[in-house]
Motif scaffolding. Structure first.
Motif, short mmCIF file in Angstrom:
data_model
loop_
_atom_site.label_atom_id
_atom_site.label_comp_id
_atom_site.label_asym_id
_atom_site.label_seq_id
_atom_site.Cartn_x
_atom_site.Cartn_y
_atom_site.Cartn_z
N ALA A 184 -0.49 -35.75 -17.68
CA ALA A 184 -1.24 -34.68 -17.54
C ALA A 184 -0.58 -33.58 -18.14
CB ALA A 184 -1.32 -34.26 -16.26
N GLY A 185 0.56 -33.69 -18.87
CA GLY A 185 1.19 -32.38 -19.58
C GLY A 185 2.13 -31.51 -18.64
N LEU A 186 2.29 -31.66 -17.45
CA LEU A 186 2.75 -30.81 -16.43
C LEU A 186 4.32 -30.97 -16.59
CD1 LEU A 186 0.62 -31.31 -13.29
CD2 LEU A 186 0.78 -29.51 -15.38
N ASP A 187 4.78 -32.11 -17.05
CA ASP A 187 6.32 -32.46 -17.10
C ASP A 187 6.24 -33.03 -18.47
OD1 ASP A 187 8.92 -33.41 -17.16
OD2 ASP A 187 8.62 -34.47 -15.18
N THR B 165 10.09 -57.98 -12.61
CA THR B 165 10.58 -58.48 -13.75
C THR B 165 9.31 -59.32 -14.49
OG1 THR B 165 11.16 -60.34 -12.60
CG2 THR B 165 12.89 -58.39 -13.09
N VAL B 166 8.20 -59.21 -13.82
CA VAL B 166 7.15 -60.18 -14.36
C VAL B 166 6.40 -59.33 -15.44
CG1 VAL B 166 6.55 -61.31 -12.30
CG2 VAL B 166 5.45 -59.12 -12.48
N TYR B 167 6.70 -57.99 -15.65
CA TYR B 167 6.09 -57.19 -16.98
C TYR B 167 6.86 -57.19 -18.03
CZ TYR B 167 2.90 -55.92 -13.26
OH TYR B 167 2.12 -55.79 -12.04
N ASP B 168 6.55 -57.39 -19.28
CA ASP B 168 7.31 -57.19 -20.35
C ASP B 168 6.95 -55.85 -21.24
OD1 ASP B 168 4.90 -58.00 -21.47
OD2 ASP B 168 5.28 -59.98 -22.20
N GLU B 169 6.08 -55.22 -20.72
CA GLU B 169 5.74 -54.02 -21.50
C GLU B 169 5.00 -53.04 -20.19
OE1 GLU B 169 6.42 -51.51 -23.26
OE2 GLU B 169 5.62 -51.82 -25.19
N ILE B 170 5.24 -51.72 -20.37
CA ILE B 170 4.72 -50.74 -19.57
C ILE B 170 4.34 -49.61 -20.56
CG2 ILE B 170 4.61 -49.19 -17.54
CD1 ILE B 170 6.63 -51.06 -16.18
N ILE B 171 2.96 -49.11 -20.66
CA ILE B 171 2.51 -48.22 -21.53
C ILE B 171 1.57 -47.09 -20.76
CG2 ILE B 171 1.29 -47.66 -23.69
CD1 ILE B 171 1.60 -50.62 -24.24
N LEU B 172 1.74 -45.80 -21.31
CA LEU B 172 1.36 -44.50 -20.94
C LEU B 172 0.32 -44.22 -22.04
CD1 LEU B 172 3.90 -42.58 -18.63
CD2 LEU B 172 2.13 -44.13 -17.81
N LEU B 173 -0.89 -43.95 -21.81
CA LEU B 173 -1.67 -43.12 -23.12
C LEU B 173 -2.36 -42.16 -22.57
CD1 LEU B 173 -2.28 -46.76 -22.90
CD2 LEU B 173 -2.32 -46.15 -25.37
N ASP B 174 -2.78 -41.45 -23.60
CA ASP B 174 -3.53 -40.26 -23.27
C ASP B 174 -5.12 -40.51 -23.25
OD1 ASP B 174 -4.22 -40.04 -25.89
OD2 ASP B 174 -3.03 -38.10 -26.37
N LEU B 175 -5.99 -39.47 -23.11
CA LEU B 175 -7.42 -39.70 -23.20
C LEU B 175 -7.86 -40.46 -24.57
CD1 LEU B 175 -8.69 -36.60 -21.21
CD2 LEU B 175 -8.60 -38.94 -20.46
#
Length: 854
Positions: free
Chosen positions: A118-121, A139-149
């Motif tokens: 949200a841009g607060l941090d 450990t079952v995940y090989d990637e985690i991604i955060l994206l904006d709108l």
């Protein structure tokens, strides 16, 4: 299996082919004997030729049925085994992915991540550290991604694939949905992969709750499928395990060089015993769809499938040698229940017994007919000898073939039980792995850390903790309650009151657990309670997972802990029952190394009781399996057992050890009373006869004892199937009536009596093949039911002696015995005159004295 065509598979079953060839050779021998009798004994053999022809036809039919059943059971064995494996593939995948749907729902609401999106941090490094902390636990995940709108990548943990922007349609779908989006295909979010399994969900502003972006959890699909295939694949690599999509295309293959990802393959959801062609090769195939878990059925259309080439399916099948390891009494007793666990085996056994009895009856009747006769009738004796020898060879071959079929059926049941046991412990370890992840991650929740680190806690703050825990518990329904406690061990927040309505808030955890939690060296470590009753689980036994909550600014300082109470009763029951094929005759258990029951589908052995199994099974190494036939609760049972071996780092490299055994019982029927059993007399030894001073006797068995009656009184032996049951008066020894063709062409009738009942007072066991001996004395004719025909030997008069140990033999059923085999064998001679007088009276004294009574 009604449409099963054994000819398709016989070329690949060498043992069955050898059996068929041997049976065909015997069939030719029977034809030669029949032809010899027709040519050399035209008139003498007329009475037995029709029976010989019928017997040969029955043997021919039995041969075909036996070969077809042997082949059919082998095919069914393979289909059952690959079907079980196919079920594992889809069930394990679905259960794993169900956890992912919960993960995305929780992590997408993480306040720190939402504030960043949200841009607060703007502290991107702190966010990456938090995402990597999550990945280190899950450990079952090989990637985690955060994206904006707009699809801009705000943060990702895979530094090998740097992304700036995505145009994937899943972003718009996630932004427009209030639940998770499951995507499996090529995506620019994972450009180095041909397909990616991504769980995405929109993220909301922590204050205004406006939609601000998207979280994507990328599941390590290839790695997970490799692990499943390595654990459950055929160790001899004869078969290939596959995961298919709804269009029957391969999305994961245990052997990609054999069957490639992307190939469209034939499927067999019905488990039909028909080979299918793929790539110019014939396969047996079994396809299984998802049954679902907690209402989740996995990505639409996904299926598990195993394919095995027909040409290798039967050549290296695993052998248990179950019969060789069984006590003879147990093997025989278990076989008595063949009707329940293999109707074909039961039918063939009965048919083989009938054929053997028919052959014995043909020879016996022929010997009776030639008794005391000379001239051309002696030619018939030679034919009878050939029939007897060939019948013995046939009996041996059928007995061995039936044993092979029996072994095949048992092997199938043993393999199945062992496979189910292996699936059980795999499901358990995979499930509990997630619990170890959950407690460690939730311990990092900022609100929990800040609240426990604070000097004072307001009611509003504690209420906020309750709300957080309630939200987690709503997403993760495998927990009965989740609670947080301070450094002194006092619980300050919790979900779910106890059964009596009281809250656990204000109570304390036990000192031993608190000491262990406070000693945990880092955020990757956790503590699990022993499986025991706990007030936090309403005084029922369960596992409680704990992780330390650390000071937000000083990781070395532990300010409290979090405990998650696994709903062991419901979840373990779901695992056990979900792995069983729905048969009432099967039960399953989780036990510890001492045999203590952790979970059970058997109401007679609830949690906390003890399951008695062999010590060597309790001592099996991790990951090892065994199967055997045992006595269980007064029944014969197939038992499979496997010891847990962990999953990923859980129970392997994380220092946590808690061995659990999965045990399966398949009950086949009550244990038979064996005792000493009915003995068989030793074979008769031919001895020189006194010239002109000998008699021939028809011999038979009753309860294992050998009896004889003068051959001149015997007409023939016929099967008990010809008896018409008629009840006239209170004569329990009289069991029915026979209709026979008279010499004048009319019909004659004769009563049939149970000789065993007359002798012992106990009714004889009788079936359609039981022999009935027709006796004639003057103008009277009767039938006597006996257990088994024996022979028609000839004895010197000097071999007949008065019955020993009896003061008088006048008016006795057995006035004399015949000394055979140099006196080692005594045959009880039935007095035909006395027998007829006895049976023609209105009442019979029970029981008539015999040698056994002496």
């Amino acid at each position: 299996m009604d449409s099963f065509q054994s000819d398709i598979f016989l070329p690949y079953m060498r043992d069955v082919m050898r059996c068929e060839q041997s049976m065909q050779g015997l069939n030719q021998m029977w034809r030669m004997i029949e032809s010899t009798a027709r040519m050399n004994c035209t008139s003498e053999a007329q009475t037995i030729l029709p029976t010989m022809a019928a017997t040969r036809n029955n043997l021919d039919k039995l041969e075909q049925e036996l070969v077809a059943s042997l082949a059919g059971e082998k095919v069914a064995n393979v289909l059952d085994e690959i079907g079980t494996k196919a079920q594992y593939v889809i069930d394990i995948v679905v259960r794993n992915l169900y956890e992912r749907t919960a993960d995305i729902g929780f992590l997408a609401t993480d306040r720190e991540l939402c504030a960043f999106v949200a841009g607060l941090d703007e502290d991107r490094d702190a966010v990456l550290e938090r995402l990597r902390a999550y990945r280190n636990k899950y450990t079952v995940y090989d990637e985690i991604i955060l994206l904006d709108l707009r699809g801009k990548v705000l943060a990702q943990i895979d530094h090998h694939a740097v992304l700036e922007h995505s145009t994937d349609a899943l972003i718009g779908q996630a932004l427009a949905s209030d639940t998770y989006i499951e995507t499996f295909r090529a995506s620019d979010l994972r450009p180095q992969k041909e397909r990616a399994l991504i769980y995405s969900r929109r993220m909301l502003h922590p204050d205004t709750h406006a939609v601000v972006g998207v979280l994507c959890l990328c599941f390590s699909f290839e790695e997970e499928m490799t692990g499943i295939f390595c654990t459950h694949r055929d160790p001899k690599a004869r078969a290939n395990m596959l995961l298919l999509d709804g269009a029957n295309r391969v999305i994961a293959s245990a052997s990609p060089r054999w069957i490639s990802v992307g190939d469209e393959v034939p499927v067999n959801p019905d488990g039909s015993p028909e080979p299918v062609m793929y790539g110019g090769r014939a396969y047996l195939v079994h396809t299984v769809g998802a049954e679902g878990y907690q209402g989740y059925r996995g990505p639409p259309g996904w299926q598990g499938q195993v394919m095995i080439p027909v040409d290798v399916a039967f050549g290296s099948t695993r052998k248990h040698d179950a019969l060789a390891r069984l006590e003879p009494a147990m093997a025989e007793g278990l076989l008595a229940h063949a009707r329940s666990f293999c109707p074909q085996l039961h039918d063939i056994m009965r048919a083989a017994e009938g054929a053997a009895e028919t052959i014995r009856r043909v020879v016996w009747n022929g010997q009776v007919m030639t008794a005391g006769r000379h001239g051309d009738l002696l030619k018939l004796k030679t034919v009878l000898g050939q029939i007897s020898e060939t019948g013995t060879a046939s009996n041996k071959l059928f007995a061995q073939s039936i044993r092979d079929l029996y072994e095949t059926v048992l092997a199938s049941n043993l393999n199945n039980a062992e496979c189910i046991a292996a699936l059980l412990v795999d499901l358990l370890d995979r499930n509990l792995y997630e619990r170890s992840d959950d407690c460690r991650w939730w311990a990092l929740t900022p609100e929990l850390r800040n609240t426990l680190a604070a000097q004072q806690r307001s009611e509003a703050t504690l209420g906020r903790l309750d709300d957080i825990l309630a939200y987690i518990n709503q997403l993760y329904t495998v927990y009965t309650r989740i609670f947080v406690y301070d450094r002194s061990g006092q619980i300050i927040a919790s979900t779910q009151p106890l059964v009596d309505g009281e809250s656990v808030v204000g109570s304390r955890i036990d000192d031993d657990t608190l000491e262990r939690v406070l000693a945990l060296p880092g955020e990757q470590h956790y503590h699990v309670s022993s499986f025991e009753a706990s007030v936090l689980y309403d005084n029922a036994p369960t596992y409680i997972y704990h992780a330390a909550i650390r000071h937000p600014e000083q990781d070395a300082l532990i300010v409290g802990g979090i405990g998650i109470v696994f709903d062991a009763g419901a979840e373990f029951q779901a695992m056990l029952r979900g792995a069983l094929p729905g048969q009432a005759s099967m039960s399953a258990f989780f036990i510890d190394r001492t045999g203590g029951v952790i979970a059970s589908t058997d109401a007679a052995r609830p949690v906390g009781t003890h399951l008695a199994i062999d010590a060597d099974l309790l001592a099996l190494e991790n990951g090892r399996s065994a199967a055997r036939i045992v006595a269980h609760d007064g029944n014969y049972a197939i038992m499979g057992c496997t010891v847990s071996n962990g999953y990923r780092e859980f129970k392997k490299t994380d220092a946590y050890r808690d061995d659990v055994l999965g045990v399966v019982f398949h009950t086949l029927g009550p244990i038979q009373e064996t005792g000493a059993g009915a003995h068989r007399p030793e074979p008769l030894v031919q001895t020189p006869l006194e010239m002109g001073n000998s008699r021939e006797f028809a011999t038979f068995l009753i309860d294992g004892d050998l009896f004889a009656v003068a051959a001149e009184h015997v007409v023939e032996a016929i099967p008990a199937a010809n008896i018409s049951p008629i009840s006239v008066g209170a004569r329990p020894e009289r069991i029915g009536i026979l209709t026979m063709q008279g010499e004048d062409g009319g019909k004659n009738f004769a009563w049939v009596f149970d000789l065993g009942y007359i002798i012992s007072g106990e009714p004889s066991c009788m079936d359609a093949n039981s022999p009935v001996i027709i006796l004639r004395h003057g103008v009277q004719t009767i039938g006597i039911l006996v257990n088994e025909l024996h022979g028609v030997p000839e004895f010197s008069e000097s071999a007949l002696i008065p019955t020993p140990l009896l003061a008088s033999t006048d008016g006795m059923l057995v006035p004399k015995v015949i000394k055979a085999n140099a006196g080692r064998l005594l045959i009880q001679m039935v007095d035909a005159d006395y027998l007829f007088r006895l049976l023609m009276t209105q009442e019979i004294p029970m029981a008539s004295p015999t040698l056994a009574d002496g």
